[in-house]
Design a protein around this motif. Structure first.
Motif, short mmCIF file in Angstrom:
data_model
loop_
_atom_site.label_atom_id
_atom_site.label_comp_id
_atom_site.label_asym_id
_atom_site.label_seq_id
_atom_site.Cartn_x
_atom_site.Cartn_y
_atom_site.Cartn_z
N PHE A 107 0.73 -1.09 0.03
CA PHE A 107 -0.12 0.16 0.00
C PHE A 107 0.81 1.18 -0.18
CE2 PHE A 107 -3.19 -2.68 2.51
CZ PHE A 107 -3.61 -3.33 1.43
N GLY A 108 1.95 1.20 0.41
CA GLY A 108 2.90 2.36 0.31
C GLY A 108 4.29 1.98 -0.11
N THR A 109 5.32 2.83 0.50
CA THR A 109 6.74 2.68 0.07
C THR A 109 7.51 1.50 0.56
OG1 THR A 109 7.54 4.28 1.55
CG2 THR A 109 6.74 5.13 -0.45
N GLY A 110 7.11 0.90 1.80
CA GLY A 110 7.95 0.17 2.46
C GLY A 110 8.73 0.40 3.28
N GLU A 111 8.76 1.82 3.50
CA GLU A 111 9.51 2.61 4.20
C GLU A 111 8.81 3.54 5.56
OE1 GLU A 111 12.95 3.00 4.40
OE2 GLU A 111 13.00 1.79 2.40
N THR A 112 9.18 2.95 6.71
CA THR A 112 8.20 3.52 7.95
C THR A 112 8.67 5.08 8.34
OG1 THR A 112 8.26 1.39 8.89
CG2 THR A 112 7.82 2.89 10.45
N PRO A 113 7.55 5.79 8.13
CA PRO A 113 7.57 7.21 8.50
C PRO A 113 8.07 7.31 10.00
CG PRO A 113 5.52 6.87 7.17
CD PRO A 113 6.22 5.51 7.75
N PRO A 114 8.50 8.53 10.39
CA PRO A 114 8.86 8.65 11.95
C PRO A 114 7.24 8.87 12.68
CG PRO A 114 9.26 10.64 10.66
CD PRO A 114 8.91 9.68 9.71
N ILE A 115 7.47 8.94 13.85
CA ILE A 115 6.02 9.02 14.74
C ILE A 115 5.64 10.23 14.60
CG2 ILE A 115 7.34 9.79 16.90
CD1 ILE A 115 5.50 7.37 18.18
N GLU A 116 6.20 11.31 14.18
CA GLU A 116 5.72 12.70 13.92
C GLU A 116 4.78 12.61 13.00
OE1 GLU A 116 9.98 13.31 15.98
OE2 GLU A 116 8.97 12.00 14.68
N HIS A 117 5.21 11.79 11.94
CA HIS A 117 4.29 11.73 10.82
C HIS A 117 3.09 11.09 10.94
CE1 HIS A 117 3.34 11.47 6.44
NE2 HIS A 117 3.07 10.16 6.60
N PHE A 118 3.05 10.03 11.96
CA PHE A 118 1.77 9.40 12.39
C PHE A 118 0.92 10.42 13.25
CE2 PHE A 118 4.50 5.30 12.52
CZ PHE A 118 4.31 4.93 11.15
N ALA A 119 1.46 11.13 13.83
CA ALA A 119 0.60 12.10 14.82
C ALA A 119 0.03 13.16 13.93
CB ALA A 119 1.72 12.81 15.90
N LYS A 120 0.63 13.71 13.01
CA LYS A 120 0.10 14.48 11.78
C LYS A 120 -1.08 14.02 11.21
CE LYS A 120 4.16 17.42 11.19
NZ LYS A 120 5.13 17.69 9.95
N GLY A 121 -0.90 12.45 10.95
CA GLY A 121 -1.98 11.81 10.17
C GLY A 121 -3.28 11.51 11.06
N LEU A 122 -3.14 11.63 12.29
CA LEU A 122 -4.02 11.36 13.33
C LEU A 122 -4.98 12.59 13.17
CD1 LEU A 122 -5.68 9.83 15.50
CD2 LEU A 122 -4.10 10.67 17.23
N ASP A 123 -4.13 13.82 13.24
CA ASP A 123 -4.97 15.14 13.21
C ASP A 123 -5.70 15.14 11.82
OD1 ASP A 123 -4.68 18.28 13.90
OD2 ASP A 123 -4.50 17.97 11.65
N GLN A 124 -5.18 15.04 10.75
CA GLN A 124 -5.99 14.93 9.61
C GLN A 124 -7.13 13.88 9.45
OE1 GLN A 124 -2.91 14.13 6.65
NE2 GLN A 124 -1.65 15.84 7.14
N LEU A 125 -6.98 12.80 10.23
CA LEU A 125 -7.93 11.79 10.24
C LEU A 125 -9.33 12.42 11.12
CD1 LEU A 125 -9.35 9.04 9.98
CD2 LEU A 125 -8.17 8.02 11.78
N ILE A 126 -8.95 12.99 12.06
CA ILE A 126 -10.00 13.55 12.94
C ILE A 126 -10.62 14.60 12.27
CG2 ILE A 126 -10.38 14.97 15.14
CD1 ILE A 126 -8.07 13.52 16.64
N LEU A 127 -10.10 15.31 11.81
CA LEU A 127 -10.77 16.48 10.90
C LEU A 127 -11.62 15.96 9.57
CD1 LEU A 127 -7.83 19.36 10.63
CD2 LEU A 127 -9.86 19.25 12.26
N ARG A 128 -10.94 15.09 9.08
CA ARG A 128 -11.79 14.35 8.06
C ARG A 128 -13.06 13.61 8.52
NH1 ARG A 128 -7.76 12.20 5.75
NH2 ARG A 128 -8.06 9.94 6.56
#
Length: 528
Positions: A107-128
């Motif tokens: 589903f992605g690049t096979g590279e694990t993003p940093p935890i900061e990236h996951f936190a930003k994604g949670l922000d976007q998920l809540i707003l969506r």
């Protein structure tokens, strides 16, 4: 909040735990619910090792069957993730934060993003999610009224905290929408092992350095140091920490992890590292509500796949009354021989173990349990309870009074006739190992003996005319089994403000030697 007609049943976002290897990541993303749907048929029976069959369907199924939640998967689509899907999203829904999709080779690049990236994604998920929910006219919801619960396992709790605490990783609008956070077995203060005190920052295998305290301090935006469990930008009392106390059943890495974490752990996270704290409404430091259950970090005997976990989760999210128990110790007497040695000027040392098990009426599972044999009892030395120099009069330090339990009650599950809510707690103060001039005193010792032990029942009846809105009775199981009969002398927690809750004290006086004198302080607060 007052205009939200669905309160307290807000959408739930589940944030899963850590996946170390690429194989674990691929297995994770192949599951629509990323483990939240995993149940168990096994229940460990205390210390004997015998296995009892108990069908726990999973948190997901139970939330659907008991509380009418729905998932957001329709016709193969994730309604929250799908940009062009016009299918309405129900308010009482469960959403899986699929943050590992980007790390998947499928589903992605096979590279694990940093935890900061996951936190930003949670922000976007809540707003969506907010936008999708508010677009459904049946929900009768505005963006200002929208709220969400976050439920996280292990590292997922750190993702939630990074989003909430670090203003660089999320928006004010998304943070304001979070009503409560429930964490299962989250290493809030990092991971310590026998071999190394803390996971080193240079150990990048599988991104396990996410649990290094220096790195955690950066993404949690807290001062660097030995304690990164500090909560900021969010009320610490609205975060619940469920703490596992069973390392035995954690079989990851062939049991090496459980050995390295040690006895006072869930097999990965040490008990002392699984609890958050932070400034309360009055600015003073408060510890988050927590419960201790004899479950391992994950697996068939894991903390997420447990009835104890589910009962604590739903009562914290949906209950309306919070009750805390604190043991205030005014005096602890010594055995006669030890007391004589103390008067003769010899150096006497003692420490005390406090055991507690709390349960609510109508549920066969204990809400919290801390025991010596499970390496989870509360420990206090005499010097902590009564600080000062030998030979001087010592005053008890109330800050060191053992906090026994936090229990959340739901009057909607009360007795229909009386509308009362009830709970029980079994509290023990074990006989310590005394030292006299550095030599162990065991002349009067019986292993497993206790200075104090009582199973106490408390029942609260709603009463508009009573102080604090509740009439309270308590009693002792050995005197009047199942029927609290003593009227509690209730006082308001805050003078003149009944909305803040009430408090009462149950006196304790053991006149034997060794003996205990003090009180059990029970604090009850409205919870919403």
């Amino acid at each position: 909040m007052a205009t939200n007609s669905q309160h307290p049943y807000h959408p739930i976002i589940y944030v899963r735990g850590f996946a170390a290897t690429q194989g674990e990541i691929e297995e994770t993303v192949a599951d629509p619910y990323m483990g939240f749907n995993v149940g168990s048929t096994k229940s460990r029976v205390a210390w004997t090792g015998d296995v009892k069959r108990f069908y726990f369907e999973s948190p997901l199924v139970r939330l659907m069957s008991d509380h009418k939640y729905e998932d957001v998967f329709v016709d193969g689509d994730d309604l929250v993730a799908a940009e062009r899907n016009n299918h309405p999203v129900p308010y009482r829904s469960i959403i899986i934060y699929r943050y590992y999709d980007e790390a998947s080779k499928d589903f992605g690049t096979g590279e694990t993003p940093p935890i900061e990236h996951f936190a930003k994604g949670l922000d976007q998920l809540i707003l969506r999610l907010r936008d999708k929910v508010c677009a459904n006219k049946a929900n009768n919801m505005t963006p200002a009224d929208f709220r969400v619960h976050l439920v996280a396992h292990s590292m997922g709790g750190l993702v939630c905290r990074a989003f909430l605490q670090n203003t660089k990783l999320g928006s004010a609008a998304a943070r304001a929408a979070v009503d409560k956070v429930f964490t299962y077995a989250t290493p809030h203060n990092g991971i310590d092992m026998r071999i190394v005190r803390n996971i080193p920052g240079w150990l990048s295998f599988g991104d396990v350095n996410n649990f290094n305290r220096e790195k955690m301090a950066a993404y949690l935006d807290v001062p660097r140091g030995d304690d990164v469990s500090l909560v900021k930008n969010f009320p610490p009392e609205r975060i619940f920490n469920l703490v596992g106390t069973n390392p035995r059943d954690y079989n990851v890495a062939g049991g090496i992890s459980a050995w390295a974490a040690g006895d006072a752990s869930d097999g990965l996270v040490r008990i002392e590292n699984a609890i958050t704290h932070g400034p309360g409404a009055d600015g003073k430091d408060v510890t988050s509500p927590r419960a201790f259950v004899h479950r391992s970090h994950s697996g068939h005997y894991g903390i997420v796949n447990s009835e104890e976990g589910y009962q604590n989760l739903t009562r914290f999210l949906f209950g309306t009354l919070r009750v805390d128990g604190i043991l205030n110790v005014d005096d602890i007497t010594l055995p006669m021989e030890v007391q004589k040695a103390f008067k003769d000027g010899k150096k006497v040392r003692a420490s005390y173990q406090f055991e507690i098990a709390a349960s609510v009426r109508g549920c066969q599972w204990q809400m919290t349990r801390r025991e010596v044999r499970e390496n989870s009892a509360i420990f206090r030395s005499y010097g902590q309870l009564f600080p000062g120099k030998d030979g001087t009069e010592r005053v008890p330090d109330r800050a060191m009074s053992p906090h026994l339990f936090s229990v959340f009650l739901d009057p909607r599950k009360s007795v229909k006739t009386s509308k009362s809510v009830s709970f029980a707690f079994d509290v023990k103060v074990l006989v310590p190992d005394y030292e006299v001039n550095g030599v162990l005193f065991i002349k009067r010792h019986y292993e497993g003996g206790f200075i104090f032990r009582e199973l106490i029942l408390v029942e609260a009846f709603p009463d508009e005319n009573a102080l604090g809105g509740w009439r309270v009775k308590y009693g002792y199981q050995d005197i009047n089994p199942g029927k609290p009969g003593v009227d509690a002398q209730v006082q308001l927690l805050s003078t003149g403000d009944a909305s803040q809750g009430f408090v009462f004290n149950i006196p304790i006086e053991q006149k034997t030697r060794p003996g205990l004198r003090g009180s059990l302080r029970i604090e009850a607060r409205p919870w919403s």
